[in-house]
Write an enzyme that holds these catalytic residues in place. Structure first.
Site, short mmCIF file in Angstrom:
data_model
loop_
_atom_site.label_atom_id
_atom_site.label_comp_id
_atom_site.label_asym_id
_atom_site.label_seq_id
_atom_site.Cartn_x
_atom_site.Cartn_y
_atom_site.Cartn_z
N LEU A 111 0.85 -1.19 0.00
CA LEU A 111 0.00 0.00 0.00
C LEU A 111 0.89 1.25 0.00
O LEU A 111 1.69 1.44 0.91
CB LEU A 111 -0.92 0.00 1.21
N HIS B 139 49.37 16.39 -7.32
CA HIS B 139 48.75 17.65 -6.92
C HIS B 139 48.01 18.31 -8.09
O HIS B 139 48.51 18.37 -9.21
CB HIS B 139 49.80 18.67 -6.42
N TYR C 123 44.10 17.48 -13.62
CA TYR C 123 42.92 16.83 -14.20
C TYR C 123 43.38 15.86 -15.27
O TYR C 123 44.06 16.25 -16.24
CB TYR C 123 41.95 17.84 -14.82
N ASN D 5 55.43 10.10 -13.69
CA ASN D 5 55.24 11.20 -12.75
C ASN D 5 54.46 12.31 -13.44
O ASN D 5 54.90 12.84 -14.46
CB ASN D 5 56.58 11.74 -12.27
N ASN E 209 40.90 17.30 -23.03
CA ASN E 209 40.26 16.20 -23.75
C ASN E 209 39.01 16.60 -24.52
O ASN E 209 38.43 15.78 -25.22
CB ASN E 209 39.91 15.08 -22.77
#
Length: 456
Positions: free
Chosen positions: A11, A363, A366, A377, A386
């Site tokens: 219900l 650090h 992106y 590295n 991209n």
């Protein structure tokens, strides 16, 4: 107990006025999914042949949210009581099946309790879930004669003597489909509420000479309903406390069980340590000796042995092999993969990219749509460019590459093994093996430079 098949009615037609929300009450989340989904999941685990969902308010949104094709949608256009709701579903009941009645706003009902209820149901009778309360005010009372259940009387219709009864009805019951349809057809609304009560079928069953068996839930929280946000928050805490207890007893170290949220399923190895304010969503797997720092959010992730997620990192649809370190303040988005011993540091974001064995991005970087080899590295401030505004392109970096700080890699681009990219370089063409690449404006020195003076 009969050997018949079983269907479930849930219900879920109520408006939820006291939630003060445009969202239908049963769609409000508990532990990361709608309340009613917990009930649907329990029904499915019981092996229900069919699940009938009785809906009314917010039906379009309900059907958009609850997409399980196994659900049979039953409209209750007017909310005239629980008996009326069951009457709408009754045409779908098979004569030879058992019908279990559940509620979309009672989310913590357990499969174990429901299995005991089904097992206790007498052949041709009713199985009824009841509890005893110190303060039963407001609830329907279980009326017995010589120990046998003969009826249920709602609080508003109860006499003073009946209000002294402390065994109350939870609303959850199971009965044979043929009998249930007949009893539902005999209901009336001659009561203080002017509604059709499902509870009236108990007296009808007794009049037919049917046995009514009662079962108590393992925990009171299993039958507690939600009518407002305070009750929802309370059940959320109950649920989370139960999950934390299970994990602790299974060997997972929660540094503060009261500050841990499980909003999905957690599979784990041995010697796991989870700090405070961690949220687990979806399906998460943690290997042996994994450590999760405070404030982390993990959703649909696999974390390998001996890996560490430092505080305030967010990982979604990601996979880490053994010995990886992430964070603090890192973000791994869908498609992020870290090979053994890889490191992702603070303020690094990775999306649809693989970081090879022993590679590091320490650090402020992106890395998106990228394939990065081993021993690489990635210097601070490195960006894989991209996206050209319309399409995404891939960056490929080989093994043992050194990428200097503040490098931009404009995809599509490939960097071969052993290459070195100097700091501040913008890479627009492929780089060959063991090449050094740099692209900088020539440094200019101006002697005796006078800074501009601010006008007064």
């Amino acid at each position: 107990m009969s050997n018949s098949s079983m269907s479930v009615v849930i219900l879920a037609a109520g408006k939820g006025t006291r939630m003060y929300s445009d969202l239908p009450k049963v769609l409000h989340p508990l532990a990361g999914k709608p309340m009613v989904q917990h009930v649907i999941d329990a029904a499915m685990k019981l092996g229900a042949q069919q699940v009938h969902l009785v809906y009314g308010h917010g039906g379009e949104l309900l059907q958009k949210t609850l997409t399980d094709p196994a659900l049979n949608w039953v409209l209750q256009a007017e909310q005239l009581g629980t008996g009326h709701a069951m009457q709408q579903a009754a045409p779908h009941f098979a004569d030879d099946e058992d019908v279990l009645m559940l509620y979309g706003d009672v989310p913590l009902i357990s499969v174990d309790t429901l299995q005991r209820l089904l097992a206790a149901k007498p052949q041709g009778g009713i199985g009824l879930l009841t509890v005893k309360l110190d303060n039963p005010s407001g609830y329907g009372r279980i009326v017995r004669e010589n120990g046998d259940v003969v009826g249920i009387v709602e609080h508003k219709d109860a006499s003073d003597t009946q209000r002294e009864i402390n065994e109350i009805n939870t609303g959850i019951l199971v009965a044979n489909g043929r009998d249930l349809k007949r009893w539902l057809s005999l209901l009336n609304n001659n009561n203080a509420q002017g509604e059709f009560y499902i509870t009236d079928i108990i007296a009808l069953a007794h009049a037919d000479g049917k046995k009514i068996a009662t079962v108590h839930p393992a925990r009171l929280s299993e039958v507690e309903g939600v009518n407002n946000r305070l009750q929802l928050a309370a059940l959320e805490r109950v649920y989370q406390s139960e999950q934390a207890e299970k994990l602790l007893l299974a060997g997972v170290m929660l540094l503060d069980p009261a500050r841990f949220d499980l909003r999905g399923e957690l599979t784990h190895g041995r010697d796991i340590t989870i700090d405070t304010n961690v949220i687990i969503e979806g399906h998460v797997t943690l290997g042996d000796r994994v450590r999760i720092g405070t404030g982390c959010v993990l959703k649909n992730c696999v974390i390998g042995d001996d890996s560490e997620i430092s505080p305030y990192s967010v990982l979604e649809d990601s996979r880490l092999d053994a010995g990886c370190t992430v964070g603090p303040f890192a973000r791994l988005r869908p498609g992020a993969e870290l090979a053994e011993g890889a490191h992702v540091g603070n303020f690094v974001e990775i999306k649809k990219a693989r970081l090879g064995k022993g590679s590091k991005a320490g650090h402020l970087s992106y890395l998106g749509d990228a394939e990065i080899g081993s021993g690489v590295n990635i210097g601070a401030g490195t960006i894989t460019c991209n996206y050209d505004g319309a399409n995404k392109f891939k960056t490929i970096i080989g093994d043992d590459v050194f990428v200097g700080s503040d490098t931009q890699l404009v995809a599509p681009v490939t960097v071969a093994n052993g290459a070195t990219i100097a700091a501040g370089t913008t890479v627009t063409r492929d780089i060959a093996e063991n090449e050094l690449v740099l692209s900088r404006v020539k440094q200019v020195h101006v002697q005796g430079w006078q800074r501009p003076i601010k006008k007064k």
